[in-house]
Design a protein around this motif. Sequence first.
Motif, short mmCIF file in Angstrom:
data_model
loop_
_atom_site.label_atom_id
_atom_site.label_comp_id
_atom_site.label_asym_id
_atom_site.label_seq_id
_atom_site.Cartn_x
_atom_site.Cartn_y
_atom_site.Cartn_z
N ILE A 94 21.99 28.99 -15.76
CA ILE A 94 21.07 30.25 -16.19
C ILE A 94 19.90 30.60 -17.51
CG2 ILE A 94 21.26 32.33 -16.55
CD1 ILE A 94 24.29 32.84 -15.22
N VAL A 95 20.88 30.30 -18.61
CA VAL A 95 19.29 29.67 -19.77
C VAL A 95 18.02 28.88 -18.95
CG1 VAL A 95 19.08 29.03 -21.92
CG2 VAL A 95 21.48 30.34 -21.51
N VAL A 96 18.40 28.06 -19.09
CA VAL A 96 17.10 27.52 -18.15
C VAL A 96 16.31 27.58 -17.45
CG1 VAL A 96 17.00 24.76 -17.08
CG2 VAL A 96 19.30 24.96 -18.59
N ALA A 97 17.47 28.18 -16.54
CA ALA A 97 16.59 29.09 -15.38
C ALA A 97 16.16 30.46 -15.86
CB ALA A 97 17.17 29.63 -14.08
N MET A 98 16.68 30.51 -16.81
CA MET A 98 15.40 31.78 -17.63
C MET A 98 13.85 31.02 -18.02
SD MET A 98 18.77 33.91 -19.25
CE MET A 98 17.39 35.13 -20.32
N VAL A 99 14.51 30.21 -19.21
CA VAL A 99 13.38 29.50 -19.93
C VAL A 99 12.52 28.48 -18.64
CG1 VAL A 99 12.85 27.95 -21.19
CG2 VAL A 99 14.84 28.86 -21.87
N LEU A 100 12.74 28.54 -17.45
CA LEU A 100 11.25 27.88 -16.62
C LEU A 100 10.79 29.19 -16.54
CD1 LEU A 100 13.46 25.12 -15.03
CD2 LEU A 100 11.85 25.09 -16.67
N LEU A 101 11.25 30.31 -15.67
CA LEU A 101 10.76 31.68 -15.50
C LEU A 101 10.06 31.84 -16.52
CD1 LEU A 101 13.57 33.07 -13.11
CD2 LEU A 101 11.62 31.61 -12.63
N ALA A 102 10.12 31.90 -17.78
CA ALA A 102 9.21 32.28 -18.92
C ALA A 102 8.34 31.86 -19.32
CB ALA A 102 10.48 33.02 -20.28
N ALA A 103 8.17 30.41 -18.94
CA ALA A 103 7.18 29.56 -19.06
C ALA A 103 5.92 29.40 -18.62
CB ALA A 103 7.41 28.42 -19.87
N ARG A 104 6.35 29.75 -17.09
CA ARG A 104 5.59 29.69 -16.17
C ARG A 104 4.44 31.22 -16.62
NH1 ARG A 104 7.08 30.99 -9.41
NH2 ARG A 104 4.08 31.24 -8.65
N ILE A 149 4.34 32.74 -19.25
CA ILE A 149 3.62 32.20 -21.19
C ILE A 149 2.63 31.34 -20.15
CG2 ILE A 149 3.95 31.36 -23.02
CD1 ILE A 149 6.49 31.97 -23.05
N ALA A 150 2.47 30.34 -19.21
CA ALA A 150 1.19 29.39 -19.15
C ALA A 150 0.41 30.49 -18.46
CB ALA A 150 2.16 27.96 -17.74
N ARG A 151 0.91 31.10 -17.80
CA ARG A 151 -0.56 31.89 -17.06
C ARG A 151 -1.36 32.78 -18.14
NH1 ARG A 151 1.10 35.60 -11.51
NH2 ARG A 151 -1.37 36.21 -11.32
N GLY A 152 -0.47 32.92 -18.99
CA GLY A 152 -0.87 33.89 -19.86
C GLY A 152 -1.66 33.83 -20.35
N ILE A 153 -1.60 32.13 -21.15
CA ILE A 153 -2.92 31.23 -22.08
C ILE A 153 -3.81 30.05 -21.21
CG2 ILE A 153 -1.14 31.21 -23.95
CD1 ILE A 153 -0.35 28.49 -23.30
N GLY A 154 -3.95 30.46 -20.15
CA GLY A 154 -4.65 29.92 -19.48
C GLY A 154 -4.78 28.77 -18.77
N SER A 155 -3.01 28.00 -19.72
CA SER A 155 -3.09 26.85 -18.79
C SER A 155 -2.46 26.41 -17.95
CB SER A 155 -1.44 26.07 -19.65
OG SER A 155 -1.53 24.54 -19.92
N VAL A 156 -3.85 25.45 -16.87
CA VAL A 156 -3.02 24.64 -15.44
C VAL A 156 -1.84 24.16 -15.58
CG1 VAL A 156 -4.35 23.89 -13.54
CG2 VAL A 156 -5.52 25.29 -15.54
N ASP A 157 -2.06 22.91 -16.31
CA ASP A 157 -1.42 22.53 -16.35
C ASP A 157 0.94 22.95 -16.80
OD1 ASP A 157 -2.66 20.80 -15.91
OD2 ASP A 157 -3.56 19.56 -17.96
N GLY A 158 0.91 23.78 -17.76
CA GLY A 158 1.65 23.86 -18.04
C GLY A 158 1.93 24.63 -16.83
N TYR A 159 1.10 25.79 -16.28
CA TYR A 159 1.62 26.79 -14.84
C TYR A 159 2.09 25.74 -13.83
CZ TYR A 159 1.45 30.89 -11.72
OH TYR A 159 1.01 31.52 -10.50
N VAL A 160 1.38 24.25 -13.65
CA VAL A 160 1.86 23.79 -12.60
C VAL A 160 3.68 23.25 -12.83
CG1 VAL A 160 1.84 21.80 -11.09
CG2 VAL A 160 -0.45 23.05 -11.69
N ILE A 161 3.75 23.33 -14.10
CA ILE A 161 4.87 22.41 -14.14
C ILE A 161 5.89 23.26 -14.28
CG2 ILE A 161 6.50 21.68 -16.41
CD1 ILE A 161 3.40 19.91 -17.38
N ALA A 162 5.64 24.33 -15.19
CA ALA A 162 6.66 25.60 -14.66
C ALA A 162 6.79 26.07 -13.42
CB ALA A 162 6.04 26.69 -15.62
N GLY A 163 5.89 26.37 -12.28
CA GLY A 163 5.60 26.26 -10.96
C GLY A 163 6.91 25.18 -10.76
N VAL A 164 6.77 24.40 -10.40
CA VAL A 164 7.51 23.00 -10.23
C VAL A 164 9.13 23.23 -10.69
CG1 VAL A 164 8.48 20.70 -10.16
CG2 VAL A 164 5.98 21.15 -10.03
N GLY A 165 9.01 23.91 -11.86
CA GLY A 165 10.32 23.76 -12.44
C GLY A 165 11.11 25.24 -11.98
#
Length: 272
Positions: free
Chosen positions: A228-238, A240-256
Amino acid sequence: MNKGIDSLLVGPVGVGKSHLLGLLEGDRTIRVKGLGPVRQAIIGIAEALHNAGVFQPEDDRKRRDGDTGDFEAVKKRHTRTSIQGWTQMVLDSVQPDAWVLIVDDLSDLTASAARLIHRLNKKFVIIAALHEVKAGYEKYFWRFDRVALANLPRADARQLIRQCAVGADVEDLRMLQTCVLQQSAGNPRAIVEIVGRLRKEAVITRSAVRDVVHTGARARIDLTPGLIVVAMVLLAARFIARGIGSVDGYVIAGVGSAFVMGIRFFLYRYRR
Protein backbone atom coordinates in the motif's frame (compact mmCIF):
# COMPACT_ATOMS: atom_id res chain seq x y z
CA MET A 1 -18.45 -25.58 29.94
CA ASN A 2 -19.89 -26.87 33.23
CA LYS A 3 -20.38 -23.29 34.42
CA GLY A 4 -22.03 -22.23 31.15
CA ILE A 5 -19.30 -19.74 30.24
CA ASP A 6 -18.95 -18.84 26.56
CA SER A 7 -15.31 -19.39 25.59
CA LEU A 8 -12.93 -18.89 22.69
CA LEU A 9 -9.72 -20.86 22.20
CA VAL A 10 -7.36 -18.52 20.38
CA GLY A 11 -4.01 -19.55 18.93
CA PRO A 12 -2.02 -20.39 15.79
CA VAL A 13 -2.72 -23.33 13.49
CA GLY A 14 -1.54 -26.62 14.97
CA VAL A 15 -1.36 -25.46 18.58
CA GLY A 16 -4.05 -27.96 19.66
CA LYS A 17 -7.36 -26.07 19.69
CA SER A 18 -9.33 -28.77 17.87
CA HIS A 19 -7.67 -31.45 20.00
CA LEU A 20 -8.85 -29.76 23.19
CA LEU A 21 -12.36 -29.24 21.85
CA GLY A 22 -12.48 -32.93 20.96
CA LEU A 23 -11.92 -33.80 24.63
CA LEU A 24 -15.02 -31.92 25.78
CA GLU A 25 -17.91 -34.19 26.64
CA GLY A 26 -21.49 -33.50 27.66
CA ASP A 27 -25.01 -34.88 27.34
CA ARG A 28 -26.44 -31.79 25.63
CA THR A 29 -23.60 -30.98 23.28
CA ILE A 30 -23.72 -30.18 19.56
CA ARG A 31 -20.51 -30.19 17.52
CA VAL A 32 -20.11 -28.44 14.18
CA LYS A 33 -17.02 -27.99 12.02
CA GLY A 34 -17.77 -24.35 11.28
CA LEU A 35 -20.62 -21.93 10.63
CA GLY A 36 -20.34 -21.60 6.87
CA PRO A 37 -22.27 -21.79 4.68
CA VAL A 38 -24.63 -20.30 7.26
CA ARG A 39 -27.81 -22.00 6.01
CA GLN A 40 -26.14 -25.40 5.99
CA ALA A 41 -24.75 -24.80 9.48
CA ILE A 42 -28.04 -23.80 11.09
CA ILE A 43 -29.86 -26.73 9.44
CA GLY A 44 -27.13 -29.04 10.81
CA ILE A 45 -27.76 -27.70 14.32
CA ALA A 46 -31.50 -28.19 13.81
CA GLU A 47 -30.88 -31.81 12.74
CA ALA A 48 -28.84 -32.47 15.89
CA LEU A 49 -31.70 -31.14 18.01
CA HIS A 50 -34.18 -33.20 15.98
CA ASN A 51 -32.16 -36.37 16.62
CA ALA A 52 -32.26 -35.52 20.32
CA GLY A 53 -36.05 -35.19 20.14
CA VAL A 54 -36.26 -31.51 21.07
CA PHE A 55 -36.50 -29.70 17.73
CA GLN A 56 -39.90 -28.03 17.30
CA PRO A 57 -40.38 -26.64 13.80
CA GLU A 58 -43.21 -24.18 13.42
CA ASP A 59 -46.35 -25.22 11.51
CA ASP A 60 -45.20 -28.86 11.40
CA ARG A 61 -48.38 -30.82 10.72
CA LYS A 62 -46.80 -34.22 11.32
CA ARG A 63 -45.63 -33.13 14.76
CA ARG A 64 -49.15 -32.00 15.63
CA ASP A 65 -50.39 -35.40 14.51
CA GLY A 66 -47.87 -37.07 16.79
CA ASP A 67 -45.58 -38.19 13.94
CA THR A 68 -42.30 -36.29 13.88
CA GLY A 69 -40.97 -38.13 10.81
CA ASP A 70 -37.33 -38.11 9.77
CA PHE A 71 -35.39 -34.90 9.38
CA GLU A 72 -35.36 -35.07 5.58
CA ALA A 73 -39.14 -34.78 5.69
CA VAL A 74 -38.82 -31.78 8.01
CA LYS A 75 -36.34 -30.14 5.61
CA LYS A 76 -38.67 -30.76 2.69
CA ARG A 77 -41.58 -29.09 4.47
CA HIS A 78 -39.39 -26.07 5.22
CA THR A 79 -37.58 -25.73 1.88
CA ARG A 80 -38.61 -22.09 1.57
CA THR A 81 -37.85 -21.18 5.17
CA SER A 82 -35.19 -18.48 5.43
CA ILE A 83 -32.01 -18.63 7.51
CA GLN A 84 -33.69 -16.35 10.03
CA GLY A 85 -36.67 -18.71 10.17
CA TRP A 86 -34.49 -21.77 10.78
CA THR A 87 -32.55 -19.89 13.43
CA GLN A 88 -35.73 -18.86 15.21
CA MET A 89 -37.01 -22.46 15.18
CA VAL A 90 -33.74 -23.62 16.71
CA LEU A 91 -33.90 -20.94 19.41
CA ASP A 92 -37.54 -21.74 20.20
CA SER A 93 -36.65 -25.42 20.69
CA VAL A 94 -34.17 -24.99 23.56
CA GLN A 95 -34.03 -23.41 26.99
CA PRO A 96 -31.37 -20.78 27.77
CA ASP A 97 -27.93 -22.31 28.46
CA ALA A 98 -29.34 -25.85 28.33
CA TRP A 99 -27.23 -26.84 25.31
CA VAL A 100 -23.56 -26.35 24.45
CA LEU A 101 -22.55 -25.57 20.87
CA ILE A 102 -18.92 -26.48 20.09
CA VAL A 103 -17.55 -24.90 16.89
CA ASP A 104 -14.28 -26.45 15.75
CA ASP A 105 -13.06 -23.59 13.56
CA LEU A 106 -14.22 -19.98 13.18
CA SER A 107 -11.13 -18.83 11.28
CA ASP A 108 -13.12 -18.11 8.09
CA LEU A 109 -15.71 -16.10 9.98
CA THR A 110 -18.01 -13.97 7.81
CA ALA A 111 -20.40 -11.19 8.79
CA SER A 112 -23.43 -13.48 8.37
CA ALA A 113 -21.80 -16.22 10.49
CA ALA A 114 -20.92 -13.64 13.16
CA ARG A 115 -24.55 -12.49 13.28
CA LEU A 116 -25.62 -16.13 13.60
CA ILE A 117 -23.30 -16.57 16.59
CA HIS A 118 -24.77 -13.45 18.16
CA ARG A 119 -28.29 -14.87 17.86
CA LEU A 120 -27.41 -18.40 18.96
CA ASN A 121 -25.53 -17.01 21.92
CA LYS A 122 -28.87 -15.96 23.44
CA LYS A 123 -29.77 -19.61 24.10
CA PHE A 124 -26.59 -21.69 23.62
CA VAL A 125 -23.34 -21.82 25.57
CA ILE A 126 -20.81 -21.48 22.75
CA ILE A 127 -17.24 -22.80 22.86
CA ALA A 128 -15.26 -22.18 19.69
CA ALA A 129 -11.73 -21.95 18.29
CA LEU A 130 -10.11 -19.50 15.89
CA HIS A 131 -6.73 -17.96 15.10
CA GLU A 132 -7.63 -14.41 16.15
CA VAL A 133 -10.66 -12.19 16.59
CA LYS A 134 -10.64 -9.55 13.88
CA ALA A 135 -11.44 -5.99 14.92
CA GLY A 136 -14.68 -5.89 12.92
CA TYR A 137 -16.10 -8.88 14.82
CA GLU A 138 -15.13 -7.89 18.36
CA LYS A 139 -18.70 -6.81 19.18
CA TYR A 140 -19.99 -10.34 18.61
CA PHE A 141 -17.58 -11.84 21.16
CA TRP A 142 -17.59 -9.28 23.97
CA ARG A 143 -19.09 -11.76 26.47
CA PHE A 144 -16.70 -14.62 25.64
CA ASP A 145 -13.84 -15.66 27.89
CA ARG A 146 -10.69 -16.03 25.80
CA VAL A 147 -8.19 -18.80 26.37
CA ALA A 148 -4.93 -18.03 24.56
CA LEU A 149 -2.94 -21.08 23.49
CA ALA A 150 0.75 -20.87 22.59
CA ASN A 151 3.32 -23.25 21.16
CA LEU A 152 5.04 -25.64 23.56
CA PRO A 153 8.03 -24.47 25.62
CA ARG A 154 11.30 -26.16 24.72
CA ALA A 155 11.19 -28.76 27.49
CA ASP A 156 7.68 -29.92 26.59
CA ALA A 157 8.48 -29.83 22.87
CA ARG A 158 11.50 -32.08 23.41
CA GLN A 159 9.36 -34.49 25.41
CA LEU A 160 6.78 -34.63 22.61
CA ILE A 161 9.54 -35.30 20.06
CA ARG A 162 10.83 -38.20 22.16
CA GLN A 163 7.32 -39.61 22.52
CA CYS A 164 6.70 -39.41 18.76
CA ALA A 165 10.04 -41.10 18.05
CA VAL A 166 9.49 -44.05 20.43
CA GLY A 167 10.23 -47.32 18.63
CA ALA A 168 12.02 -45.68 15.70
CA ASP A 169 15.66 -46.34 14.85
CA VAL A 170 17.17 -42.88 15.46
CA GLU A 171 20.82 -42.33 14.65
CA ASP A 172 21.18 -39.12 16.66
CA LEU A 173 18.31 -38.26 19.02
CA ARG A 174 19.84 -34.97 20.16
CA MET A 175 20.21 -33.78 16.56
CA LEU A 176 16.65 -34.88 15.85
CA GLN A 177 15.34 -32.82 18.74
CA THR A 178 17.35 -29.74 17.75
CA CYS A 179 16.31 -29.83 14.08
CA VAL A 180 12.65 -30.54 14.78
CA LEU A 181 12.56 -27.70 17.30
CA GLN A 182 14.01 -25.32 14.71
CA GLN A 183 11.54 -26.43 12.05
CA SER A 184 8.45 -26.50 14.27
CA ALA A 185 9.03 -23.59 16.67
CA GLY A 186 7.38 -25.77 19.31
CA ASN A 187 4.14 -26.19 17.38
CA PRO A 188 2.64 -29.58 18.43
CA ARG A 189 1.06 -30.40 15.08
CA ALA A 190 4.26 -29.54 13.22
CA ILE A 191 6.28 -31.75 15.58
CA VAL A 192 3.97 -34.71 15.04
CA GLU A 193 4.01 -34.23 11.26
CA ILE A 194 7.81 -33.83 11.01
CA VAL A 195 8.60 -36.87 13.15
CA GLY A 196 5.86 -38.82 11.37
CA ARG A 197 7.53 -38.03 8.05
CA LEU A 198 10.93 -39.14 9.35
CA ARG A 199 9.51 -42.38 10.75
CA LYS A 200 8.78 -43.49 7.19
CA GLU A 201 12.52 -43.99 6.77
CA ALA A 202 13.98 -47.37 7.75
CA VAL A 203 16.53 -45.48 9.85
CA ILE A 204 16.24 -41.81 10.88
CA THR A 205 19.74 -40.80 9.82
CA ARG A 206 21.44 -37.45 10.35
CA SER A 207 21.11 -36.79 6.62
CA ALA A 208 17.36 -37.42 6.67
CA VAL A 209 16.95 -35.09 9.65
CA ARG A 210 18.92 -32.32 7.91
CA ASP A 211 16.86 -32.63 4.71
CA VAL A 212 13.38 -32.57 6.26
CA VAL A 213 11.48 -29.33 5.63
CA HIS A 214 8.25 -28.11 7.24
CA THR A 215 7.11 -24.54 6.57
CA GLY A 216 3.67 -24.66 8.19
CA ALA A 217 4.77 -23.44 11.62
CA ARG A 218 7.09 -20.70 10.44
CA ALA A 219 6.13 -17.10 11.05
CA ARG A 220 4.62 -15.24 8.09
CA ILE A 221 5.03 -11.59 7.20
CA ASP A 222 2.04 -9.61 5.91
CA LEU A 223 3.31 -7.57 2.96
CA THR A 224 0.01 -5.75 2.37
CA PRO A 225 0.94 -2.56 4.32
CA GLY A 226 4.23 -2.34 2.40
CA LEU A 227 2.46 -2.73 -0.94
CA ILE A 228 0.00 0.00 0.00
CA VAL A 229 2.87 2.38 0.83
CA VAL A 230 4.56 1.61 -2.52
CA ALA A 231 1.26 2.26 -4.30
CA MET A 232 0.86 5.63 -2.60
CA VAL A 233 4.41 6.66 -3.48
CA LEU A 234 4.02 5.72 -7.15
CA LEU A 235 0.71 7.51 -7.49
CA ALA A 236 2.11 10.61 -5.80
CA ALA A 237 5.20 10.51 -8.07
CA ARG A 238 2.98 10.61 -11.14
CA PHE A 239 1.32 13.85 -10.08
CA ILE A 240 4.63 15.37 -8.98
CA ALA A 241 6.22 14.55 -12.36
CA ARG A 242 3.28 16.11 -14.15
CA GLY A 243 3.47 19.22 -12.00
CA ILE A 244 7.18 19.83 -12.66
CA GLY A 245 6.85 18.99 -16.34
CA SER A 246 9.12 15.92 -16.33
CA VAL A 247 8.03 13.72 -19.23
CA ASP A 248 10.38 10.87 -18.30
CA GLY A 249 9.25 10.92 -14.71
CA TYR A 250 5.60 11.02 -15.78
CA VAL A 251 6.04 7.99 -18.05
CA ILE A 252 7.87 5.98 -15.37
CA ALA A 253 5.28 6.91 -12.76
CA GLY A 254 2.51 6.00 -15.22
CA VAL A 255 4.00 2.54 -15.73
CA GLY A 256 4.29 2.19 -11.97
CA SER A 257 0.64 3.22 -11.58
CA ALA A 258 -0.42 0.53 -14.03
CA PHE A 259 1.62 -1.98 -12.05
CA VAL A 260 -0.08 -0.81 -8.84
CA MET A 261 -3.53 -1.25 -10.38
CA GLY A 262 -2.59 -4.80 -11.30
CA ILE A 263 -1.44 -5.49 -7.74
CA ARG A 264 -4.66 -3.99 -6.40
CA PHE A 265 -6.72 -6.32 -8.59
CA PHE A 266 -4.90 -9.44 -7.42
CA LEU A 267 -4.99 -8.36 -3.76
CA TYR A 268 -8.78 -8.18 -3.87
CA ARG A 269 -9.20 -11.15 -6.18
CA TYR A 270 -7.19 -13.59 -4.08
CA ARG A 271 -7.59 -12.19 -0.58
CA ARG A 272 -8.24 -14.73 2.20
